[in-house]
Design an enzyme around this catalytic site. Structure first.
Site, PDB file in Angstrom:
ATOM      1  N   ASP A   1       7.072  -1.669  14.012  1.00  0.00           N
ATOM      2  CA  ASP A   1       7.399  -2.554  13.166  1.00  0.00           C
ATOM      3  C   ASP A   1       8.208  -2.376  12.316  1.00  0.00           C
ATOM      4  OD1 ASP A   1       6.825  -4.844  12.431  1.00  0.00           O
ATOM      5  OD2 ASP A   1       4.490  -4.777  10.750  1.00  0.00           O
TER       6      ASP A   1
ATOM      7  N   ARG B   1       5.409   3.514   8.441  1.00  0.00           N
ATOM      8  CA  ARG B   1       7.545   3.947   7.525  1.00  0.00           C
ATOM      9  C   ARG B   1       8.118   3.650   8.729  1.00  0.00           C
ATOM     10  NH1 ARG B   1       5.537   0.699   4.839  1.00  0.00           N
ATOM     11  NH2 ARG B   1       5.120   0.766   2.020  1.00  0.00           N
TER      12      ARG B   1
ATOM     13  N   VAL C   1       0.775  -1.275  -0.417  1.00  0.00           N
ATOM     14  CA  VAL C   1      -0.004   0.144  -0.417  1.00  0.00           C
ATOM     15  C   VAL C   1       0.908   1.512   0.278  1.00  0.00           C
ATOM     16  CG1 VAL C   1       0.154  -0.224   2.805  1.00  0.00           C
ATOM     17  CG2 VAL C   1      -2.088   1.181   1.066  1.00  0.00           C
ATOM     18  N   GLY C   2       1.719   1.108   0.916  1.00  0.00           N
ATOM     19  CA  GLY C   2       3.053   2.274   0.854  1.00  0.00           C
ATOM     20  C   GLY C   2       4.062   2.390  -1.055  1.00  0.00           C
TER      21      GLY C   2
ATOM     22  N   GLY D   1      -6.632   7.648   7.546  1.00  0.00           N
ATOM     23  CA  GLY D   1      -7.105   6.481   6.745  1.00  0.00           C
ATOM     24  C   GLY D   1      -8.066   5.230   6.971  1.00  0.00           C
TER      25      GLY D   1
ATOM     26  N   SER E   1       1.071  -6.694   8.108  1.00  0.00           N
ATOM     27  CA  SER E   1       0.840  -7.297   7.104  1.00  0.00           C
ATOM     28  C   SER E   1       0.818  -8.642   6.569  1.00  0.00           C
ATOM     29  CB  SER E   1       0.276  -6.567   5.611  1.00  0.00           C
ATOM     30  OG  SER E   1       2.138  -7.112   5.038  1.00  0.00           O
TER      31      SER E   1
ATOM     32  N   HIS F   1       8.450  -5.627  10.635  1.00  0.00           N
ATOM     33  CA  HIS F   1       7.833  -5.780   9.787  1.00  0.00           C
ATOM     34  C   HIS F   1       6.762  -6.215   9.415  1.00  0.00           C
ATOM     35  CE1 HIS F   1       7.497  -2.228   6.182  1.00  0.00           C
ATOM     36  NE2 HIS F   1       6.212  -2.963   6.532  1.00  0.00           N
ATOM     37  N   ILE F   2       6.223  -7.017  10.055  1.00  0.00           N
ATOM     38  CA  ILE F   2       5.552  -7.874  10.061  1.00  0.00           C
ATOM     39  C   ILE F   2       3.769  -6.907   9.634  1.00  0.00           C
ATOM     40  CG2 ILE F   2       6.456  -9.519  10.539  1.00  0.00           C
ATOM     41  CD1 ILE F   2       4.814  -9.393  12.866  1.00  0.00           C
TER      42      ILE F   2
ATOM     43  N   SER G   1       0.726   8.041   5.455  1.00  0.00           N
ATOM     44  CA  SER G   1       2.418   7.813   4.496  1.00  0.00           C
ATOM     45  C   SER G   1       3.356   7.796   4.887  1.00  0.00           C
ATOM     46  CB  SER G   1       1.446   8.068   3.235  1.00  0.00           C
ATOM     47  OG  SER G   1       0.727   7.389   2.888  1.00  0.00           O
TER      48      SER G   1
END
Length: 360
Positions: free
Chosen positions: A301, A277, A115-116, A194, A328, A325-326, A249
């Protein structure tokens, strides 16, 4: 075999009345579809993905992909992207003018399984009139769930407690040992309201916070009403929140939004959680805030860089929970992201409307 040899074979078979009809039909099919078969568009995929996504692409495209461990090496990407019609990439791939120059004029779409899109040189891609696609919505629930889990792990000191149980610190039940911060009657502040920010708010509502506030570029009145949230300024959110959750974002405006000045405005009892991020945070300022007890704890994360070097001071802090970084990382979510990425590519190559085009 080329088109002339196929046509010649058909003429010979037509002269032989004993030939099996199905064989003749096969040759006729090859002749009629030879051009389309040979002119299939080509796609380069920068990581291994699920078979469902590959099947969608195989039906219409010739596929080349990186199948090694980890992200595709830069030199490999630059070599393999030449003359491809589509690029199926990941957030670990920096897609800039160097890559686009190597791709050449045939490249029609850059589809990212994320998505980023801060890893895409959006201006350069737009300048070349190449379509862009991403995978919003699909990962919203998974990321919201992980954010709540990370918040609880940090505020209730779950990893500390697990370590204490394993290393022998646990001697007996104690009334104030490893006590953490509860959500009930607290103020939760969400930066970025969002899709993901709204879903985080919905899940946290059941924990009975006193207030949910949010900071966002635009008013989200209807969405906020569903969780009884109130829009406030960034400074007010920092000053009032017991929990500060980052769900925005990474842009030029949000780069290092959380710096030394921001952390100094937060409560000393505040828990900070980032699942957006790493670049949104000045990491040195965060380390200083945690070491000096300017804030109580942090759950991360996402970091800068990724993976975070093992010697980084964040790993040594008991009041910091780090995940790789998990956000999703649900099996079905990742499969659906890859499938959507494939569908975006097929639509672009056919000149059709993309299911989730990135328009900026």
């Amino acid at each position: 075999m080329n088109l002339n040899s196929i046509s010649c074979a058909i003429r010979i078979l037509n002269l032989n009345h004993k030939i099996i009809p199905s064989t003749l039909n096969i040759f006729r099919f090859c002749r009629n579809n030879f051009t389309s078969i040979m002119n299939k568009p080509s796609v380069y995929i920068t990581r291994q993905v699920n078979e469902e996504a590959l099947d969608i692409l195989r039906e219409h495209c010739e596929i080349t992909s990186w199948t090694g461990e980890g992200p595709v090496p830069r030199d490999e990407l630059l070599r393999k992207i030449e003359d491809k019609n589509a690029l199926f990439c990941m957030l670990t791939d920096q897609i800039n003018s160097e890559v686009l120059n190597k791709a050449g004029k045939k490249l029609q779409i850059v589809a990212t399984m994320s998505v980023g899109y801060d890893h895409l040189d959006v201006d350069e891609i737009k300048k070349r009139k190449i379509k862009m696609a991403y995978t919003p919505d699909i990962l919203t629930d998974a990321t919201a769930e992980l954010t709540v889990a990370l918040l609880l792990a940090t505020s209730r000191r779950i990893l500390e407690a697990n370590e204490a149980a394993k290393n022998g610190e646990w001697k007996a039940w104690s009334p104030f040992w490893l006590c953490g911060t509860g959500l009930q009657n607290s103020t939760v502040g969400i930066v970025g309201f969002g899709r993901i920010g709204q879903e985080i708010a919905k899940r946290l509502k059941s924990f009975k916070p006193k207030n949910i506030v949010y900071y966002n570029r635009s008013e989200k009145a209807d969405e906020a009403k569903l969780v009884d949230a109130k829009r406030v300024t960034f400074d007010k959110l920092l000053a009032k929140s017991d929990f500060v959750i980052v769900s925005c974002s990474l842009t030029q405006d949000t780069q290092h939004l959380f710096n030394e000045n921001a952390f100094n405005k937060m409560k000393r009892t505040a828990i900070f959680v980032n699942t957006s991020r790493g670049g949104v945070v000045d990491q040195d300022a965060l380390i200083k805030a945690l070491e000096n007890k300017i804030i109580l704890g942090a759950g991360l994360d996402v970091m800068t860089p990724e993976p975070l070097p093992l010697h980084n001071p964040l790993f040594k802090l008991k009041n910091c929970v780090i995940l790789p970084h998990i956000g999703s990382a649900c099996i079905q979510t990742r499969k659906e992201m890859a499938i959507l990425c494939a569908k975006n590519i097929i639509a672009a190559l056919r000149g059709e409307e993309l299911p989730s085009e990135l328009i900026i």
